[in-house]
Design a protein around this motif. Structure first.
Motif, PDB file in Angstrom:
ATOM      1  N   SER A   1       8.878  12.070  30.903  1.00  0.00           N
ATOM      2  CA  SER A   1       9.613  10.653  31.122  1.00  0.00           C
ATOM      3  C   SER A   1       8.667   9.727  31.854  1.00  0.00           C
ATOM      4  CB  SER A   1      10.956  11.012  32.150  1.00  0.00           C
ATOM      5  OG  SER A   1      10.632  11.202  33.329  1.00  0.00           O
ATOM      6  N   TYR A   2       8.639   8.431  31.472  1.00  0.00           N
ATOM      7  CA  TYR A   2       8.016   7.445  32.127  1.00  0.00           C
ATOM      8  C   TYR A   2       8.457   6.522  32.844  1.00  0.00           C
ATOM      9  CZ  TYR A   2       4.255   9.253  29.083  1.00  0.00           C
ATOM     10  OH  TYR A   2       3.145   9.966  28.431  1.00  0.00           O
ATOM     11  N   HIS A   3       7.892   5.685  33.817  1.00  0.00           N
ATOM     12  CA  HIS A   3       8.129   4.723  34.488  1.00  0.00           C
ATOM     13  C   HIS A   3       8.220   3.400  33.667  1.00  0.00           C
ATOM     14  CE1 HIS A   3       9.480   3.296  38.236  1.00  0.00           C
ATOM     15  NE2 HIS A   3       8.720   2.186  37.938  1.00  0.00           N
ATOM     16  N   GLY A   4       9.458   2.652  34.173  1.00  0.00           N
ATOM     17  CA  GLY A   4       9.564   1.258  33.377  1.00  0.00           C
ATOM     18  C   GLY A   4      10.236   1.452  32.146  1.00  0.00           C
ATOM     19  N   THR A   5      10.492   2.663  31.570  1.00  0.00           N
ATOM     20  CA  THR A   5      11.372   2.601  30.403  1.00  0.00           C
ATOM     21  C   THR A   5      12.889   2.079  30.466  1.00  0.00           C
ATOM     22  OG1 THR A   5      11.979   4.910  30.912  1.00  0.00           O
ATOM     23  CG2 THR A   5      10.292   4.535  29.406  1.00  0.00           C
ATOM     24  N   GLY A   6      13.658   1.963  31.920  1.00  0.00           N
ATOM     25  CA  GLY A   6      14.610   1.434  31.989  1.00  0.00           C
ATOM     26  C   GLY A   6      14.419  -0.041  31.664  1.00  0.00           C
TER      27      GLY A   6
ATOM     28  N   TYR B   1       1.487   5.858  33.913  1.00  0.00           N
ATOM     29  CA  TYR B   1       2.305   4.937  34.942  1.00  0.00           C
ATOM     30  C   TYR B   1       3.361   4.262  34.000  1.00  0.00           C
ATOM     31  CZ  TYR B   1      -1.318   2.058  32.910  1.00  0.00           C
ATOM     32  OH  TYR B   1      -2.181   1.539  31.955  1.00  0.00           O
ATOM     33  N   GLY B   2       3.169   4.173  32.817  1.00  0.00           N
ATOM     34  CA  GLY B   2       4.485   3.655  32.035  1.00  0.00           C
ATOM     35  C   GLY B   2       4.217   3.904  30.426  1.00  0.00           C
ATOM     36  N   VAL B   3       4.820   3.381  29.585  1.00  0.00           N
ATOM     37  CA  VAL B   3       4.723   3.639  28.015  1.00  0.00           C
ATOM     38  C   VAL B   3       3.991   2.489  27.473  1.00  0.00           C
ATOM     39  CG1 VAL B   3       6.585   5.242  27.681  1.00  0.00           C
ATOM     40  CG2 VAL B   3       7.090   2.624  27.586  1.00  0.00           C
ATOM     41  N   LYS B   4       3.322   2.895  26.480  1.00  0.00           N
ATOM     42  CA  LYS B   4       2.390   2.110  25.579  1.00  0.00           C
ATOM     43  C   LYS B   4       3.367   1.266  24.537  1.00  0.00           C
ATOM     44  CE  LYS B   4      -1.318   4.631  24.691  1.00  0.00           C
ATOM     45  NZ  LYS B   4      -2.870   4.908  24.710  1.00  0.00           N
TER      46      LYS B   4
ATOM     47  N   THR C   1       6.327   0.575  42.281  1.00  0.00           N
ATOM     48  CA  THR C   1       6.383   1.483  43.454  1.00  0.00           C
ATOM     49  C   THR C   1       6.390   2.917  43.271  1.00  0.00           C
ATOM     50  OG1 THR C   1       8.659   1.286  44.182  1.00  0.00           O
ATOM     51  CG2 THR C   1       7.375  -0.613  44.784  1.00  0.00           C
ATOM     52  N   ALA C   2       6.513   3.183  42.241  1.00  0.00           N
ATOM     53  CA  ALA C   2       6.714   4.594  41.831  1.00  0.00           C
ATOM     54  C   ALA C   2       5.563   5.305  41.414  1.00  0.00           C
ATOM     55  CB  ALA C   2       7.851   5.035  40.969  1.00  0.00           C
ATOM     56  N   GLY C   3       4.593   5.936  42.187  1.00  0.00           N
ATOM     57  CA  GLY C   3       3.674   6.827  41.850  1.00  0.00           C
ATOM     58  C   GLY C   3       2.270   6.223  42.001  1.00  0.00           C
ATOM     59  N   PHE C   4       2.293   4.876  42.602  1.00  0.00           N
ATOM     60  CA  PHE C   4       1.163   4.123  43.348  1.00  0.00           C
ATOM     61  C   PHE C   4       1.411   4.166  44.841  1.00  0.00           C
ATOM     62  CE2 PHE C   4       1.340   2.236  38.962  1.00  0.00           C
ATOM     63  CZ  PHE C   4      -0.039   2.426  38.614  1.00  0.00           C
TER      64      PHE C   4
ATOM     65  N   ILE D   1       7.603  -9.392  39.790  1.00  0.00           N
ATOM     66  CA  ILE D   1       6.352  -9.033  39.129  1.00  0.00           C
ATOM     67  C   ILE D   1       5.595  -7.935  39.541  1.00  0.00           C
ATOM     68  CG2 ILE D   1       4.096 -10.192  37.958  1.00  0.00           C
ATOM     69  CD1 ILE D   1       5.640 -12.897  38.548  1.00  0.00           C
ATOM     70  N   SER D   2       5.485  -6.974  38.859  1.00  0.00           N
ATOM     71  CA  SER D   2       4.634  -5.821  39.174  1.00  0.00           C
ATOM     72  C   SER D   2       3.396  -5.929  38.468  1.00  0.00           C
ATOM     73  CB  SER D   2       5.293  -4.329  38.920  1.00  0.00           C
ATOM     74  OG  SER D   2       6.195  -4.115  39.541  1.00  0.00           O
ATOM     75  N   CYS D   3       2.323  -6.669  39.015  1.00  0.00           N
ATOM     76  CA  CYS D   3       1.231  -7.158  38.068  1.00  0.00           C
ATOM     77  C   CYS D   3       0.439  -5.970  37.545  1.00  0.00           C
ATOM     78  CB  CYS D   3       0.134  -7.633  39.384  1.00  0.00           C
ATOM     79  SG  CYS D   3       0.697  -8.997  40.445  1.00  0.00           S
ATOM     80  N   TYR D   4       0.701  -4.811  37.752  1.00  0.00           N
ATOM     81  CA  TYR D   4       0.037  -3.643  36.977  1.00  0.00           C
ATOM     82  C   TYR D   4       1.052  -2.602  36.814  1.00  0.00           C
ATOM     83  CZ  TYR D   4      -3.090  -0.073  35.223  1.00  0.00           C
ATOM     84  OH  TYR D   4      -3.895   0.809  34.488  1.00  0.00           O
ATOM     85  N   GLY D   5       1.315  -1.885  35.695  1.00  0.00           N
ATOM     86  CA  GLY D   5       2.060  -0.908  35.412  1.00  0.00           C
ATOM     87  C   GLY D   5       3.075  -0.803  34.742  1.00  0.00           C
TER      88      GLY D   5
END
Ligand code: PXL
Length: 265
Positions: A207-212, A255-258, A45-48, A11-15
């Motif tokens: 490219s955004y984090h979390g898209t995978g 930090y991620g996509v909407k 952990t990527a970007g924060f 669980i990444s609480c934010y991101g």
């Protein structure tokens, strides 16, 4: 009847990644989602910088044993980011005890991108991922992860057929390789040892984090809902493209996509 999946990841609480995207996407697609959190982090952990981590390895067997006693069973177990190498044996225990006989074991070996392991991980994680990949029904690596799993040197333009065949030879029954590029197009290729399918879309920058993680959650839901490999790839790639388009004008949201508006549609 609606299907039930267990996802094992942090669980990444934010991101907007891992469990916080798997839950809404699977629910929206009519799949019940239980979670076995591997760790709780303040952010991904990527970007924060200076993120906090609470490892949950000690709690996981207690949760598993309770579910085993309850006789709980899942139609699929879907694993993602794993921060501690001791968790791979727990995942194999979950597969043995909690998966229905015809259930699917789906592994997204979320550990690396752009030729590098994610910051908090080390090479032991690659070895652990190899163990679960080799007994998976479906795996969802990106190019970097595929290279690390098969001991191929990372390249931005690898021999995709060789990578996919090497992954299949490791034991993974169905391979969905993401980040496959052809000129200005990007997408994913499916291979089950016989049939293959590729879906590519025009590259959307940035490219955004979390898209995978979003991509994998859609694939898991679509497989459980009985879509064909080609339709599954089409759905997931379109969703990612639309989510990037919905995000890129908002510079404060890097930090991620909407993805929420896309999910609503
Ligand atoms: O999106 C993959 C992922 C999941 N969880 C955590 C991560 C990452 C990628 O960096 O840091 C904690």
């Amino acid at each position: 009847m609606s299907k039930k999946v267990l996802t094992v990841q942090d669980i990444s609480c934010y991101g907007q990644c891992s469990t916080t995207v798997a839950l809404p996407i699977l629910s929206a697609k009519g799949v019940e989602c239980a979670i076995l959190p591997s760790a709780i982090l303040s952010t991904h952990t990527a970007g924060f910088k200076d993120f906090t981590v609470l490892d949950l390895t000690d709690e996981m067997p207690k949760i598993l044993n309770h579910w085993i006693k309850e006789g709980i069973k899942f139609d699929a177990i879907y694993t993602g980011y794993i921060g501690d190498v001791r968790q791979f044996d727990l995942i194999l225990l979950a597969k043995e005890k909690l998966l229905k006989d015809d259930g699917l074991f789906i592994v997204d070996p979320a550990m690396a991108d752009n030729g590098k392991l994610y910051p908090a991980l080390n090479s032991d994680i690659v070895e652990g991922m190899k163990k679960i990949v080799s007994v998976a029904d479906v795996i969802l690596p990106n190019i970097t992860e595929a290279c690390f799993l098969t001991n191929n040197t990372y390249s931005e333009n690898p021999n995709y057929n060789k990578l996919i065949e090497d992954l299949n030879k490791m034991g993974a029954k169905k391979v969905i390789l993401t980040g496959v590029k052809d000129n200005n197009r990007i997408g994913a290729t499916y291979y089950d040892g016989i049939d293959t399918a590729t879906v590519l879309k025009d590259i959307e920058a940035p490219s955004y984090h979390g898209t995978g993680d979003i991509f994998s959650s859609i694939i898991v839901a679509d497989i459980l809902n009985g879509l064909s490999p080609k339709d599954t790839l089409e759905d997931a790639t379109t969703f990612i493209v639309d989510s990037i388009k919905a995000t890129k004008d908002d510079k404060a949201h890097s930090y991620g996509v909407k993805f929420e508006d896309v999910l609503n549609k």
